[in-house]
Design an enzyme around this catalytic site. Structure first.
Site, PDB file in Angstrom:
ATOM      1  N   ASP A  79       0.885  -1.161   0.000  1.00  0.00           N
ATOM      2  CA  ASP A  79       0.000   0.000   0.000  1.00  0.00           C
ATOM      3  C   ASP A  79       0.925   1.213   0.000  1.00  0.00           C
ATOM      4  OD1 ASP A  79      -2.338   1.565   0.181  1.00  0.00           O
ATOM      5  OD2 ASP A  79      -2.108   1.692   2.358  1.00  0.00           O
TER       6      ASP A  79
ATOM      7  N   GLU B 223      -1.041  -1.262  -4.903  1.00  0.00           N
ATOM      8  CA  GLU B 223      -2.263  -0.499  -5.144  1.00  0.00           C
ATOM      9  C   GLU B 223      -2.046   0.461  -6.303  1.00  0.00           C
ATOM     10  OE1 GLU B 223      -5.049   1.008  -1.952  1.00  0.00           O
ATOM     11  OE2 GLU B 223      -4.156   2.884  -2.637  1.00  0.00           O
TER      12      GLU B 223
ATOM     13  N   ASP C 155      -2.716   1.222   6.896  1.00  0.00           N
ATOM     14  CA  ASP C 155      -1.864   0.955   5.731  1.00  0.00           C
ATOM     15  C   ASP C 155      -1.392  -0.508   5.727  1.00  0.00           C
ATOM     16  OD1 ASP C 155      -1.294   3.994   4.925  1.00  0.00           O
ATOM     17  OD2 ASP C 155      -1.030   3.758   7.083  1.00  0.00           O
TER      18      ASP C 155
END
Length: 176
Positions: A7, A68, A141
């Site tokens: 992330d 991501e 996160d």
């Protein structure tokens, strides 16, 4: 399949490793956050993110890195930092010959919770349940990185079949 989920972020870059196959219980092998000081020079922050990701790659030896996909937000400086951290993760994987898969936030949320509009708490709760953890990983996160890895494990078989079908169809078109 062993997947490192990333992330991306410059201040907090979530990382998590999940192992398993679609349709079977998954196992979390590690979760954490690569942190950089907000007041450090950009180049130093990017090097710190690289070093952190390299450590995770050395330790866990993933078969795939799921990152991501960066999407446009209103705050351009946030998007830039996220994109830069994302690029570092992709570069680290590519340097080692590890395939990289990009997943959108709504794709990850839908895979893990059933809704592409789920909030951080819902994602954290489902990651906790799916990986049979005692508590949601913190900060968010870290949970998001695990969700990316889960999403990839669950979606990769279907995506591979689709890519094979498209390639097969394209090759038939060339032979006519």
């Amino acid at each position: 399949m062993r997947v490192l989920g990333v992330d991306p972020g410059l201040t907090r870059c979530g990382v998590g490793v999940v192992e398993g196959v679609a349709g079977r219980p998954l196992t979390m092998l590690g979760v954490g956050v690569v942190r950089t000081p907000a007041d450090a020079e950009l180049g130093h922050r990017l090097v710190a993110v690289e070093q952190g990701i390299e450590e995770w790659l050395d330790t866990y030896r993933p078969e795939v890195v799921a990152v991501e996909r960066v999407f446009s937000q209103h705050n351009v400086s946030t998007v830039m930092g996220t994109a830069q951290a994302s690029a570092v993760a992709m570069l680290c994987a590519a340097r080692r010959g590890i395939p990289v898969a990009l997943h959108t936030p709504s794709e990850v949320k839908a895979a893990v919770t059933g809704s592409g509009r789920a909030d951080k708490a819902q994602v954290g709760a489902m990651v906790t349940r799916l990986l049979r953890l005692d508590a949601p990983p913190r900060p968010a996160d870290a949970a998001d990185a695990l969700a990316l890895a889960i999403c990839h494990i669950w979606r990769a078989p279907a995506q591979n079949r689709l890519q094979q079908a498209v390639a097969q169809h394209a090759s038939k078109g060339r032979t006519r």
